[in-house]
Motif scaffolding. Structure first.
Motif, PDB file in Angstrom:
ATOM      1  N   LEU A   6       0.848  -1.193   0.000  1.00  0.00           N
ATOM      2  CA  LEU A   6       0.000   0.000   0.000  1.00  0.00           C
ATOM      3  C   LEU A   6       0.882   1.241   0.000  1.00  0.00           C
ATOM      4  N   VAL A   7       0.592   2.150  -0.928  1.00  0.00           N
ATOM      5  CA  VAL A   7       1.291   3.427  -0.995  1.00  0.00           C
ATOM      6  C   VAL A   7       0.251   4.539  -0.907  1.00  0.00           C
ATOM      7  N   ILE A   8       0.420   5.432   0.045  1.00  0.00           N
ATOM      8  CA  ILE A   8      -0.449   6.603   0.182  1.00  0.00           C
ATOM      9  C   ILE A   8       0.322   7.820  -0.329  1.00  0.00           C
ATOM     10  N   ALA A  51      -8.009 -12.306  -3.395  1.00  0.00           N
ATOM     11  CA  ALA A  51      -7.267 -13.501  -3.831  1.00  0.00           C
ATOM     12  C   ALA A  51      -6.033 -13.130  -4.634  1.00  0.00           C
ATOM     13  N   GLY A  52      -5.379 -12.040  -4.243  1.00  0.00           N
ATOM     14  CA  GLY A  52      -4.137 -11.650  -4.894  1.00  0.00           C
ATOM     15  C   GLY A  52      -4.306 -10.860  -6.165  1.00  0.00           C
ATOM     16  N   ARG A  53      -5.559 -10.620  -6.585  1.00  0.00           N
ATOM     17  CA  ARG A  53      -5.772  -9.879  -7.837  1.00  0.00           C
ATOM     18  C   ARG A  53      -5.427  -8.404  -7.700  1.00  0.00           C
ATOM     19  N   VAL A  54      -5.557  -7.865  -6.480  1.00  0.00           N
ATOM     20  CA  VAL A  54      -5.192  -6.466  -6.217  1.00  0.00           C
ATOM     21  C   VAL A  54      -4.228  -6.464  -5.040  1.00  0.00           C
ATOM     22  N   ASN A  55      -2.931  -6.458  -5.327  1.00  0.00           N
ATOM     23  CA  ASN A  55      -1.951  -6.512  -4.232  1.00  0.00           C
ATOM     24  C   ASN A  55      -0.951  -5.361  -4.260  1.00  0.00           C
ATOM     25  N   LYS A  56      -1.126  -4.434  -5.184  1.00  0.00           N
ATOM     26  CA  LYS A  56      -0.283  -3.242  -5.251  1.00  0.00           C
ATOM     27  C   LYS A  56      -1.195  -2.041  -5.462  1.00  0.00           C
ATOM     28  N   VAL A  57      -1.354  -1.250  -4.418  1.00  0.00           N
ATOM     29  CA  VAL A  57      -2.379  -0.200  -4.426  1.00  0.00           C
ATOM     30  C   VAL A  57      -1.764   1.149  -4.091  1.00  0.00           C
ATOM     31  N   VAL A  58      -2.198   2.164  -4.824  1.00  0.00           N
ATOM     32  CA  VAL A  58      -1.833   3.550  -4.541  1.00  0.00           C
ATOM     33  C   VAL A  58      -3.106   4.320  -4.233  1.00  0.00           C
ATOM     34  N   LEU A  59      -3.109   5.025  -3.118  1.00  0.00           N
ATOM     35  CA  LEU A  59      -4.227   5.881  -2.743  1.00  0.00           C
ATOM     36  C   LEU A  59      -3.745   7.322  -2.701  1.00  0.00           C
ATOM     37  N   VAL A  60      -4.369   8.179  -3.480  1.00  0.00           N
ATOM     38  CA  VAL A  60      -4.029   9.599  -3.494  1.00  0.00           C
ATOM     39  C   VAL A  60      -5.023  10.326  -2.603  1.00  0.00           C
ATOM     40  N   VAL A  61      -4.505  11.007  -1.592  1.00  0.00           N
ATOM     41  CA  VAL A  61      -5.367  11.686  -0.620  1.00  0.00           C
ATOM     42  C   VAL A  61      -5.061  13.176  -0.628  1.00  0.00           C
ATOM     43  N   ASP A  62      -6.068  13.986  -0.892  1.00  0.00           N
ATOM     44  CA  ASP A  62      -5.948  15.441  -0.851  1.00  0.00           C
ATOM     45  C   ASP A  62      -6.554  15.968   0.437  1.00  0.00           C
ATOM     46  N   MET A  63      -6.018  17.073   0.917  1.00  0.00           N
ATOM     47  CA  MET A  63      -6.553  17.719   2.114  1.00  0.00           C
ATOM     48  C   MET A  63      -7.613  18.745   1.719  1.00  0.00           C
ATOM     49  N   ARG A  64      -8.769  18.261   1.312  1.00  0.00           N
ATOM     50  CA  ARG A  64      -9.825  19.153   0.853  1.00  0.00           C
ATOM     51  C   ARG A  64     -10.541  19.854   2.008  1.00  0.00           C
ATOM     52  N   SER A  65     -10.511  19.239   3.186  1.00  0.00           N
ATOM     53  CA  SER A  65     -11.221  19.823   4.318  1.00  0.00           C
ATOM     54  C   SER A  65     -10.564  19.392   5.613  1.00  0.00           C
ATOM     55  N   ARG A  66     -10.961  20.020   6.707  1.00  0.00           N
ATOM     56  CA  ARG A  66     -10.446  19.668   8.023  1.00  0.00           C
ATOM     57  C   ARG A  66     -10.806  18.225   8.370  1.00  0.00           C
ATOM     58  N   GLU A  67     -11.998  17.791   7.927  1.00  0.00           N
ATOM     59  CA  GLU A  67     -12.446  16.441   8.220  1.00  0.00           C
ATOM     60  C   GLU A  67     -11.539  15.413   7.554  1.00  0.00           C
ATOM     61  N   PHE A  68     -11.129  15.699   6.312  1.00  0.00           N
ATOM     62  CA  PHE A  68     -10.223  14.799   5.606  1.00  0.00           C
ATOM     63  C   PHE A  68      -8.896  14.686   6.362  1.00  0.00           C
ATOM     64  N   GLN A  84       0.269  -2.446  10.226  1.00  0.00           N
ATOM     65  CA  GLN A  84      -0.058  -2.559   8.808  1.00  0.00           C
ATOM     66  C   GLN A  84       1.013  -1.840   7.989  1.00  0.00           C
ATOM     67  N   PRO A  85       1.785  -2.564   7.184  1.00  0.00           N
ATOM     68  CA  PRO A  85       2.847  -1.902   6.425  1.00  0.00           C
ATOM     69  C   PRO A  85       2.293  -1.003   5.322  1.00  0.00           C
ATOM     70  N   TYR A  86       2.938   0.116   5.115  1.00  0.00           N
ATOM     71  CA  TYR A  86       2.553   1.035   4.055  1.00  0.00           C
ATOM     72  C   TYR A  86       3.715   1.991   3.801  1.00  0.00           C
ATOM     73  N   ASP A  87       3.694   2.599   2.636  1.00  0.00           N
ATOM     74  CA  ASP A  87       4.599   3.700   2.326  1.00  0.00           C
ATOM     75  C   ASP A  87       3.756   4.947   2.165  1.00  0.00           C
TER      76      ASP A  87
END
Length: 296
Positions: A6-8, A51-68, A84-87
Motif C-alpha cells: 500500500l502506498v499513500i 485472492a491476490g488480484r489487487v496486491n499493489k495499491v496507490v491511494l491519493v489523498v488530498d486535504m480538501r477539508s479539516r475532516e479529511f 499494517q505496512p505502508y509507504d
C-alpha cells in the motif's frame, strides 16, 4: 497480506501527486485518486480478500477539508498500531513553484477558493506538517523535470518491486504501413527474399524451409550478429532510463517472410536473456499463407 503493498500519496496541492500516480500506474499499481481517508481501512480489507488480484495499491489523498485531515491522521495512527505496512509519499514544492503552476492552469487553490493562492499554501503547509513528519518518502518537485520525477518514482517503487520492462516484437509489411507505436524499426528488405522461390512463396518466415533459406546467406548471419549485439546493449539502457514498454518493429515488403523470421529470432533472443517479451505478426494473415505459426 504479506505480498500486499500500500502506498499513500499526499502532500501539497500542485506539487505533483497526479503525476506520481500516473507513474505508479505504469508500474502496475492499482491507483485510486481522491479516496476519502475514512474509507482506506475498508478498501484495504477488500483488497486483502481479492485472492491476490489487487496486491499493489496507490491511494491519493488530498486535504480538501479539516475532516479529511483529521480522518487521515486517525487512519495512519490505526495502521501503525496494527503494524499494517505502508509507504507514504509526501509531495511538496516551493511556494513560488506552486503559485506559478496554479496561475498557469488558472485553477483555484482548494484551501483558499476565495482568496490569494499564497494564503491557501500557508494554511495547507501548517495543516499537513504532522502528516509530513510521518512520511516514508518526501519528494520535492521544485527543481524536478518530468523525466526526473519518473526516474525517482521508478527507483523507489519500480526495480525494488521486481518490475521489468515489457517488450513487444512486431513483424509487419511496409506496404501495409508502419506500426504507429514502434519505438525502433528495423527494415530487413535488404535480405534475400523467399517470395521469388516458388516453393516458398506461400509459406511464412516461421516455416523451417523458409527460415533455412533466409538464414543461409552470409548477409543474414552478419545482420543477426550485429542486431543481437545492439539489442543486448540497448535494452538495459532503456530499463535504466525507466521505460516501461518497448516496441521493436521488424519490416519487410509484405510482412510474411523476412520480417517474420527476424522477429521470431529477436523474440527468442530476448526470452533467452530473461526479458519479458511478446511477439506479434501483424500482417501475416493479410497475405496468401498456406502455413503459418501460432501467435506466441
Amino acid at each position: 497480506m504479506d505480498d500486499f503493498h500500500l502506498v499513500i500519496i499526499t502532500g501539497m496541492s500542485g506539487a505533483g501527486k497526479t503525476q506520481v500516480c500516473r507513474h505508479m500506474e505504469d508500474l502496475g499499481y492499482f491507483c485510486v485518486d481522491n479516496l476519502p481517508p475514512m474509507f482506506i481501512p475498508k478498501f484495504v480489507e477488500l483488497c486483502a480478500h481479492s485472492a491476490g488480484r489487487v496486491n499493489k495499491v496507490v491511494l491519493v489523498v488530498d486535504m480538501r477539508s479539516r475532516e479529511f485531515f483529521d480522518a487521515l491522521i486517525h487512519v495512519v495512527e490505526q495502521m501503525d498500531q496494527e503494524n499494517q505496512p505502508y509507504d507514504m509519499v509526501f509531495m511538496e514544492a516551493s511556494d513560488a513553484t506552486i503559485i506559478r503552476r496554479y496561475k498557469e492552469t488558472r485553477r483555484r487553490h482548494p484551501m483558499a477558493p476565495s482568496s490569494r493562492i499564497s494564503d491557501g499554501i500557508a494554511k495547507e503547509r501548517e495543516r499537513l506538517a504532522p502528516i509530513r513528519n510521518r512520511a516514508t518518502h518526501i519528494i520535492d518537485t521544485t527543481e524536478l523535470k518530468k523525466s526526473e520525477l519518473k526516474d525517482k518514482v521508478l527507483r523507489l517503487f519500480g526495480n525494488c518491486q521486481g518490475e521489468q520492462m515489457n517488450i513487444t516484437v512486431v513483424s509487419f509489411g511496409f506496404k501495409f504501413g508502419m506500426p504507429l507505436d514502434a519505438d525502433m524499426v528495423f527494415d530487413v528488405r535488404f535480405l534475400p527474399n523467399p517470395f521469388y522461390i516458388d516453393a516458398l512463396r506461400h509459406k511464412s518466415g516461421a516455416v523451417p524451409s523458409v527460415a533455412e533459406y533466409i538464414a543461409k546467406w552470409p548477409v543474414t548471419q552478419q545482420f543477426l550478429e550485429k542486431l543481437d549485439d545492439m539489442v543486448d546493449f540497448l535494452v538495459p539502457q532503456y530499463i535504466k532510463e525507466g521505460k516501461s514498454q518497448l516496441v521493436l518493429a521488424v519490416g519487410c515488403t509484405g510482412g510474411m517472410h523476412r520480417s517474420v523470421y527476424i522477429a521470431k529470432h529477436l523474440f527468442e533472443f530476448l526470452k533467452a536473456r530473461g526479458y519479458g517479451a511478446n511477439i506479434e505478426h501483424r500482417d501475416l494473415m493479410k497475405n496468401d499463407v498456406h502455413e503459418h505459426p501460432r501467435q506466441e
